[in-house]
Scaffold this active site. Structure first.
Site, PDB file in Angstrom:
ATOM      1  CE1 TYR A   1      42.972  39.400  42.315  1.00 61.05           C
ATOM      2  CE2 TYR A   1      44.097  37.215  42.764  1.00 61.05           C
ATOM      3  CZ  TYR A   1      43.800  38.428  42.929  1.00 61.05           C
ATOM      4  OH  TYR A   1      44.932  39.070  43.643  1.00 61.05           O
TER       5      TYR A   1
ATOM      6  CG  HIS B   1      42.895  42.517  47.992  1.00 61.49           C
ATOM      7  ND1 HIS B   1      41.852  41.685  46.420  1.00 61.49           N
ATOM      8  CD2 HIS B   1      43.682  42.636  46.740  1.00 61.49           C
ATOM      9  CE1 HIS B   1      42.465  41.598  45.508  1.00 61.49           C
ATOM     10  NE2 HIS B   1      43.909  42.469  45.570  1.00 61.49           N
TER      11      HIS B   1
HETATM   12  N1  LIG Z   1      47.180  41.347  46.182  1.00 59.11           N
HETATM   13  C1  LIG Z   1      47.400  42.377  44.913  1.00 59.11           C
HETATM   14  O1  LIG Z   1      46.823  43.798  44.954  1.00 59.11           O
HETATM   15  C2  LIG Z   1      47.641  41.421  44.575  1.00 59.11           C
HETATM   16  C3  LIG Z   1      48.334  42.738  42.419  1.00 59.11           C
HETATM   17  C4  LIG Z   1      48.374  41.140  41.902  1.00 59.11           C
HETATM   18  C5  LIG Z   1      49.054  40.581  42.028  1.00 59.11           C
HETATM   19  N2  LIG Z   1      48.664  39.212  42.996  1.00 59.11           N
HETATM   20  C6  LIG Z   1      48.726  38.104  43.473  1.00 59.11           C
HETATM   21  O2  LIG Z   1      49.836  37.970  42.314  1.00 59.11           O
HETATM   22  C7  LIG Z   1      50.391  36.357  41.940  1.00 59.11           C
HETATM   23  C8  LIG Z   1      51.056  37.030  40.708  1.00 59.11           C
HETATM   24  O3  LIG Z   1      50.869  38.355  40.265  1.00 59.11           O
HETATM   25  P1  LIG Z   1      50.697  38.411  38.650  1.00 59.11           P
HETATM   26  O4  LIG Z   1      49.576  37.913  38.029  1.00 59.11           O
HETATM   27  O5  LIG Z   1      50.036  40.171  37.885  1.00 59.11           O
HETATM   28  O6  LIG Z   1      52.143  38.625  37.681  1.00 59.11           O
HETATM   29  P2  LIG Z   1      52.915  37.522  36.932  1.00 59.11           P
HETATM   30  O7  LIG Z   1      53.281  37.151  38.138  1.00 59.11           O
HETATM   31  O8  LIG Z   1      54.109  39.132  37.243  1.00 59.11           O
HETATM   32  O9  LIG Z   1      53.007  37.690  36.073  1.00 59.11           O
HETATM   33  C9  LIG Z   1      52.172  36.487  35.107  1.00 59.11           C
HETATM   34  C10 LIG Z   1      52.510  36.569  33.582  1.00 59.11           C
HETATM   35  O10 LIG Z   1      53.433  35.466  33.865  1.00 59.11           O
HETATM   36  C11 LIG Z   1      53.807  34.896  33.001  1.00 59.11           C
HETATM   37  N3  LIG Z   1      54.285  33.801  33.293  1.00 59.11           N
HETATM   38  C12 LIG Z   1      55.018  32.649  34.144  1.00 59.11           C
HETATM   39  N4  LIG Z   1      55.087  32.461  33.954  1.00 59.11           N
HETATM   40  C13 LIG Z   1      56.175  32.130  33.095  1.00 59.11           C
HETATM   41  C14 LIG Z   1      57.010  31.998  32.779  1.00 59.11           C
HETATM   42  N5  LIG Z   1      57.616  30.703  33.280  1.00 59.11           N
HETATM   43  N6  LIG Z   1      57.475  32.708  31.875  1.00 59.11           N
HETATM   44  C15 LIG Z   1      57.369  33.620  31.006  1.00 59.11           C
HETATM   45  N7  LIG Z   1      56.076  33.821  31.024  1.00 59.11           N
HETATM   46  C16 LIG Z   1      55.709  33.387  32.930  1.00 59.11           C
HETATM   47  C17 LIG Z   1      52.146  33.970  33.144  1.00 59.11           C
HETATM   48  O11 LIG Z   1      51.714  33.681  31.563  1.00 59.11           O
HETATM   49  P3  LIG Z   1      50.430  32.775  31.399  1.00 59.11           P
HETATM   50  O12 LIG Z   1      49.594  33.153  32.743  1.00 59.11           O
HETATM   51  O13 LIG Z   1      50.239  32.601  29.849  1.00 59.11           O
HETATM   52  O14 LIG Z   1      51.401  31.075  32.214  1.00 59.11           O
HETATM   53  C18 LIG Z   1      51.185  35.761  33.329  1.00 59.11           C
HETATM   54  O15 LIG Z   1      51.214  36.525  32.132  1.00 59.11           O
HETATM   55  C19 LIG Z   1      48.408  37.221  41.119  1.00 59.11           C
HETATM   56  O16 LIG Z   1      47.946  35.869  39.929  1.00 59.11           O
HETATM   57  C20 LIG Z   1      47.738  37.304  42.245  1.00 59.11           C
HETATM   58  O17 LIG Z   1      47.376  36.180  43.204  1.00 59.11           O
HETATM   59  C21 LIG Z   1      48.185  40.221  44.187  1.00 59.11           C
END
Ligand SMILES: NC(=O)c1ccc[n+]([C@@H]2O[C@H](COP(=O)([O-])OP(=O)(O)OC[C@H]3O[C@@H](n4cnc5c(N)ncnc54)[C@H](OP(=O)(O)O)[C@@H]3O)[C@@H](O)[C@H]2O)c1
Length: 284
Positions: A55, A113
């Site tokens: 990241y 990962h």
């Molecule tokens: N292992 C893997 O391959 C992998 C892949 C993808 C993700 N991940 C992990 O999983 C985490 C979460 O997944 P993601 O980041 O892809 O997506 P997510 O959590 O599904 O979505 C993040 C988005 O949702 C918004 N958000 C957060 N809380 C909210 C709320 N209460 N109301 C409205 N919008 C909200 C955030 O905005 P703001 O930022 O503006 O608050 C951001 O734009 C990642 O950050 C990472 O740590 C792992």
């Protein structure tokens, strides 16, 4: 507090919602807000923080390191190793670099990962070496489908895997067919990434879906909170939404208290049916 918990290991129980960090650290102008959001999450009990060397090329880990200043032990810290670093000396060096950026001397959990350059046996050996050196407490995997897990289970030490972190949200339910039931059978927690559908199939339309919004209205909460409550409805499943604002973090923490009724779950099933057969594992 009645917040839903997941038994992460026999010793560690964690709130079923944690904090993601993908896209943190990309913009120095947002760093202060990101650090504050993570600290607010810790204050609200969202102890698990998920990051990765990938990241922002390590800058997300630096943001997390800053957020953990003076309070490392209150967090359950997770980072991930690139597949091409997940073996031999490369794994040791990658973990040490993560620890430096995170300003800590141990990770609670270190994840592969995704699968790649090294065999599972080589990766498990490296993980065990890191545990022996005190650099990580436990290890797990990410983006492994059912067949990959069967292969991992055949490797010596493979069953020590503490979790599988996979994409899971209302519009991407493929893991419910075989991977999730199998993990539940092994009593292995599943960490749902992109629970708010930032990535995965049908991205974008979930937060505005009328059924989700009608249920949110009935609970006097937001659509995002309903999506999180839905993900953590099942035993052994935790969600790790990424939120870079305190307002979002507060909502996400409050989602721990939402219980969806049988009828609401039926409405959501109708809008986004459970899988009837095998589908390829969805990934970000
Ligand atoms: N292992 C893997 O391959 C992998 C892949 C993808 C993700 N991940 C992990 O999983 C985490 C979460 O997944 P993601 O980041 O892809 O997506 P997510 O959590 O599904 O979505 C993040 C988005 O949702 C918004 N958000 C957060 N809380 C909210 C709320 N209460 N109301 C409205 N919008 C909200 C955030 O905005 P703001 O930022 O503006 O608050 C951001 O734009 C990642 O950050 C990472 O740590 C792992």
């Amino acid at each position: 507090m009645t917040a839903k918990q997941v038994m992460f290991t026999k010793q560690v129980s964690l709130p079923a919602i944690g904090q993601g960090t993908w896209y943190m650290g990309e913009d120095p102008g947002r760093r202060r807000e990101e650090v504050s959001a993570l600290r607010a999450g810790l204050d609200l009990g969202l102890r698990l923080i998920d990051t990765a060397e990938m990241y922002a090329d390590g800058a997300a880990e630096e943001v997390v390191g800053e957020a953990l200043t003076g309070r490392r032990d209150s967090a359950f810290l997770v980072s991930k190793v690139y597949p091409w670093n997940a073996g031999g000396q490369k794994a040791i060096a990658a973990c040490e670099a993560s620890l430096r950026r995170l300003k800590t001397d141990y990770l609670d959990l270190y994840l592969l990962h995704w699968t790649g350059s090294f065999s599972f046996a080589e990766t498990v050996d490296s993980m065990e070496a890191l545990i022996a050196q005190g650099k990580i407490r436990r290890w797990g995997v990410s983006n492994l489908d059912y067949d990959d897990m069967q292969a991992l289970w055949q490797v010596t030490g493979g069953r020590e895997c503490a979790t599988n972190q996979v994409l899971y949200h209302l519009a991407s339910r493929g893991i419910e067919y075989d991977l999730l039931p199998w993990c539940q059978q092994q009593q292995m927690p599943v960490m749902a990434y992109s629970p708010l559908a930032q990535a995965g199939r049908l991205r974008g339309d979930l937060l505005s879906h009328s059924v989700v919004n009608d249920i949110a209205h009935a609970h006097n909460v937001s659509a995002a909170q309903i999506l999180l409550a839905w993900v953590i409805r099942l035993p052994g499943v935790m969600a790790i939404p990424k939120a870079a604002s305190i307002a979002h973090v507060e909502q996400n923490a409050a989602a721990l208290e939402i219980t969806l009724s049988v009828d609401e779950l039926k409405q959501l099933d109708k809008a986004y049916p459970a899988p009837k057969g095998k589908t390829a594992l969805d990934m970000a």
